[in-house]
Design a protein around this motif. Sequence first.
Motif, mmCIF file in Angstrom:
data_model
loop_
_atom_site.group_PDB
_atom_site.id
_atom_site.type_symbol
_atom_site.label_atom_id
_atom_site.label_comp_id
_atom_site.label_asym_id
_atom_site.label_seq_id
_atom_site.Cartn_x
_atom_site.Cartn_y
_atom_site.Cartn_z
ATOM 1 N N PRO B 65 0.829 -1.229 -0.150
ATOM 2 C CA PRO B 65 -0.205 0.045 -0.103
ATOM 3 C C PRO B 65 1.151 1.426 -0.149
ATOM 4 O O PRO B 65 2.291 1.061 0.187
ATOM 5 C CB PRO B 65 -0.472 -0.262 1.642
ATOM 6 C CG PRO B 65 -0.726 -1.824 1.944
ATOM 7 C CD PRO B 65 0.616 -1.869 0.926
ATOM 8 N N VAL B 66 -0.112 2.332 -0.240
ATOM 9 C CA VAL B 66 1.159 4.033 -0.232
ATOM 10 C C VAL B 66 0.847 4.100 1.175
ATOM 11 O O VAL B 66 -0.888 4.495 1.088
ATOM 12 C CB VAL B 66 0.313 4.768 -1.824
ATOM 13 C CG1 VAL B 66 0.681 6.029 -1.438
ATOM 14 C CG2 VAL B 66 0.725 4.108 -3.191
ATOM 15 N N ALA B 67 1.420 4.652 1.887
ATOM 16 C CA ALA B 67 0.849 5.017 3.115
ATOM 17 C C ALA B 67 1.998 5.873 3.906
ATOM 18 O O ALA B 67 3.051 6.091 2.789
ATOM 19 C CB ALA B 67 1.183 3.798 4.112
ATOM 20 N N GLN B 68 1.642 6.602 4.675
ATOM 21 C CA GLN B 68 2.222 7.724 5.493
ATOM 22 C C GLN B 68 3.218 6.595 6.446
ATOM 23 O O GLN B 68 2.942 6.619 7.695
ATOM 24 C CB GLN B 68 1.658 8.811 5.926
ATOM 25 C CG GLN B 68 1.906 9.950 7.120
ATOM 26 C CD GLN B 68 1.380 10.747 6.531
ATOM 27 O OE1 GLN B 68 -0.379 10.674 7.132
ATOM 28 N NE2 GLN B 68 1.535 11.724 6.611
ATOM 29 N N TRP B 69 4.415 7.150 6.505
ATOM 30 C CA TRP B 69 5.134 5.802 6.845
ATOM 31 C C TRP B 69 5.511 5.866 8.453
ATOM 32 O O TRP B 69 5.706 4.901 9.018
ATOM 33 C CB TRP B 69 7.064 5.880 6.111
ATOM 34 C CG TRP B 69 6.410 5.736 4.612
ATOM 35 C CD1 TRP B 69 6.920 4.770 4.175
ATOM 36 C CD2 TRP B 69 6.035 6.738 3.618
ATOM 37 N NE1 TRP B 69 5.629 4.467 2.839
ATOM 38 C CE2 TRP B 69 5.883 6.331 2.518
ATOM 39 C CE3 TRP B 69 6.167 7.888 3.597
ATOM 40 C CZ2 TRP B 69 5.481 6.726 1.205
ATOM 41 C CZ3 TRP B 69 5.630 9.373 2.912
ATOM 42 C CH2 TRP B 69 4.766 8.023 1.230
ATOM 43 N N GLN B 76 6.728 0.345 4.037
ATOM 44 C CA GLN B 76 7.391 0.112 2.384
ATOM 45 C C GLN B 76 5.956 0.812 1.020
ATOM 46 O O GLN B 76 5.000 0.462 1.543
ATOM 47 C CB GLN B 76 7.700 -0.270 1.622
ATOM 48 C CG GLN B 76 8.643 -1.411 2.551
ATOM 49 C CD GLN B 76 10.327 -0.447 2.485
ATOM 50 O OE1 GLN B 76 10.059 1.254 1.382
ATOM 51 N NE2 GLN B 76 11.284 -0.525 3.223
ATOM 52 N N ALA B 77 6.517 1.983 0.752
ATOM 53 C CA ALA B 77 5.306 1.954 -0.249
ATOM 54 C C ALA B 77 6.299 2.396 -1.716
ATOM 55 O O ALA B 77 7.515 2.884 -2.125
ATOM 56 C CB ALA B 77 4.278 3.214 -0.188
ATOM 57 N N HIS B 78 5.817 1.955 -2.571
ATOM 58 C CA HIS B 78 5.710 2.860 -3.693
ATOM 59 C C HIS B 78 5.514 4.269 -3.913
ATOM 60 O O HIS B 78 4.962 4.926 -3.500
ATOM 61 C CB HIS B 78 4.899 1.513 -4.978
ATOM 62 C CG HIS B 78 5.879 0.434 -5.625
ATOM 63 N ND1 HIS B 78 7.373 0.214 -6.085
ATOM 64 C CD2 HIS B 78 5.156 -0.608 -5.994
ATOM 65 C CE1 HIS B 78 7.419 -0.248 -5.904
ATOM 66 N NE2 HIS B 78 6.486 -1.193 -6.004
ATOM 67 N N ALA B 79 6.531 5.181 -4.665
ATOM 68 C CA ALA B 79 6.764 6.601 -4.483
ATOM 69 C C ALA B 79 5.665 7.628 -5.414
ATOM 70 O O ALA B 79 6.558 8.244 -5.196
ATOM 71 C CB ALA B 79 7.974 7.154 -4.747
ATOM 72 N N HIS B 80 4.999 6.674 -6.347
ATOM 73 C CA HIS B 80 4.489 7.627 -7.407
ATOM 74 C C HIS B 80 3.338 7.184 -7.549
ATOM 75 O O HIS B 80 3.039 5.913 -7.213
ATOM 76 C CB HIS B 80 5.539 7.332 -9.256
ATOM 77 C CG HIS B 80 5.224 8.103 -9.749
ATOM 78 N ND1 HIS B 80 6.159 7.967 -11.265
ATOM 79 C CD2 HIS B 80 4.604 9.042 -10.335
ATOM 80 C CE1 HIS B 80 6.174 8.515 -12.076
ATOM 81 N NE2 HIS B 80 4.849 9.416 -11.660
ATOM 82 N N PRO B 81 2.637 8.325 -7.635
ATOM 83 C CA PRO B 81 1.032 7.802 -7.830
ATOM 84 C C PRO B 81 0.719 6.943 -9.480
ATOM 85 O O PRO B 81 1.460 7.246 -10.053
ATOM 86 C CB PRO B 81 0.692 9.571 -8.164
ATOM 87 C CG PRO B 81 1.622 10.800 -7.476
ATOM 88 C CD PRO B 81 2.858 9.560 -7.389
ATOM 89 N N GLY B 82 -0.125 6.358 -8.851
ATOM 90 C CA GLY B 82 -0.009 5.487 -9.583
ATOM 91 C C GLY B 82 0.917 4.305 -9.856
ATOM 92 O O GLY B 82 0.808 2.715 -10.488
ATOM 93 N N HIS B 83 2.022 4.230 -8.774
ATOM 94 C CA HIS B 83 2.524 2.990 -8.792
ATOM 95 C C HIS B 83 2.569 2.395 -7.731
ATOM 96 O O HIS B 83 2.931 1.832 -7.995
ATOM 97 C CB HIS B 83 3.852 3.440 -8.727
ATOM 98 C CG HIS B 83 4.698 4.117 -10.579
ATOM 99 N ND1 HIS B 83 5.718 4.253 -9.683
ATOM 100 C CD2 HIS B 83 4.438 4.543 -11.379
ATOM 101 C CE1 HIS B 83 6.557 4.982 -11.552
ATOM 102 N NE2 HIS B 83 5.710 4.453 -12.354
ATOM 103 N N TYR B 84 1.027 2.200 -7.336
ATOM 104 C CA TYR B 84 0.840 1.138 -6.576
ATOM 105 C C TYR B 84 0.663 0.125 -7.533
ATOM 106 O O TYR B 84 -0.460 0.502 -8.406
ATOM 107 C CB TYR B 84 -0.676 1.673 -5.906
ATOM 108 C CG TYR B 84 -1.283 0.341 -5.428
ATOM 109 C CD1 TYR B 84 -0.757 -0.528 -4.491
ATOM 110 C CD2 TYR B 84 -2.233 -0.520 -6.003
ATOM 111 C CE1 TYR B 84 -1.586 -1.400 -3.612
ATOM 112 C CE2 TYR B 84 -3.074 -1.537 -5.498
ATOM 113 C CZ TYR B 84 -2.099 -1.994 -4.314
ATOM 114 O OH TYR B 84 -3.156 -3.145 -3.663
#
Lengths: 283, 242
Positions: B65-69, B76-84
């Motif tokens: 998931p894209v999360a607030q660390w 961990q999370a991918h760093a680019h909108p749309g990169h989930y």
Amino acid sequence: MNDMTDRTALPLLTILFAVGCTGGGEGEARFETWGEEYIEQEIPAAEFEDGWTVTYDKFLVVIGDVTLAHADGDQASLPDGPRVYDLNTTGPHDVGVVGALAAGDWTTVGYATPAATGSTTAHASVSEAELQMMRDQGYSVFASGSATDGTTTKSFAWGFAEPATYARCVDVGGGQEIDGIVVPDGGVVSVQLTIHGDHLFYDDLQSSAAGLRFAHIAAADTNDDGEVTLAELDAVDLSSIPTSEGTYGVAATSVTTLGGFVRASTRTLGHFNGEGHCDVSGE
Amino acid sequence: MGVSALGWGLGCDSGTTSGRRVSYVIEATSDVAERGPVETSLGWSVTLDAATMGLSHLLFVEGTPVAQWRELLVPQAHAHPGHYVEGQIFAELLAPTALDLTTSTRLAVVEGTTGEIRSAIVGFYDPRAEVLDPALGDAVVVLSGTAERDGATVAFTAEATAADVLDEAIALPDVSGCPVSGDAEGGLLRLEVSIGLWLDRVPFDQLAGDAPAPFMRGEAPHNAFVRGLRKALAYPIEHLTT
């Protein structure tokens, strides 16, 4: 995402000396950082959903902790400590060289945008006063500039203490995904730590349908002094923004304000060789 | 690649990196079912009389998931909108269901494959094709209850449609990147819908009309409710050994 970038002009894994990738020899990795046209020039109105244009006049970012790991387990790192760069000045800017690397696949490459400390140094693009400001405030990123929709102009000067680590970077050049870099035997591979300045204005932290917006940021200037501060953004509850005027999707974060949203967006800035991406974590 | 394009193209039999075949028990519940009234960050205590959600599918996948660390369930999370990127699907529930969120429900036992499930995709059921449950009508979520703060009590009803939760990137009423905690080989996948997060930023004091006051489309309470429905944190999943 930066469609202004001429992909063919990027030094994506440029092998400066054409040689093989294996054979027991050594090579070098030369790291650079670049903010692309969006940070150096402008983010044009055509890129925004609401017709605004953003022009940076300063984009300071701390870059450091460049590390590599070979597929066979060897590790290496850039000896230079974290340094502040102003990506609004013409780049790419040299970050440093890691030499004597075994030729072959260094599949795990990463870097960080750490908070500035007393040991952080300045690139030639950064003044002593700017370095001191970054150190004093513990910023990882400082961005200032202006935005206009043709009739209204707003300025901003935002400092972010939002350190991030970008790990396991993946190159997506050439239509395929490659983990890390390939060091040529007897040659040099050029690696770009690319910073995407447009990401501060995306309206979604996750969706590939995210768009750039500034209208709600501009509207946050409630004292109408022409400058939008982070404190003013913190006062904007995302739930007050109609969903028809931007998704402001917060993914799996607990962000509730526009200020929190922009801060979270700073951890989407770091990329790899243009459009490549990394796994990001905070401190 | 669209967020779900990869996911829909991959099944548990995709042969990519699938592990051993195992069984997963899938359950759904809510914070209200587990702990009763919810407290919102605006100071309201909300008691639900009814809470129904049209669930289309649940996909349990590899993607982080894209999360607030600093606050995270996952590191961990991918760093680019749309990169989930959801990656491989390890288990999936594809049977549309009208969930009564005032109670816990065992949804199914499904066959899947072993692997580290890091996130899930929650799909709302679009009722335009057929009526899933009369309580839902044309909606994907229907709530009714009362909110209390400082001696004031507001009776309300709230509805959201598939369009309200549409993910434009994939043209589906899905919420992607929902966090999964825990790990097991097979085992129990337990979704706990956070109705508290759905309602967390709803200004109940702005509701008007005869009780129960509806969340009117275009007005602040409905807007805040819809934003709550879109939050991936509203759909945490525990992966436990049965």
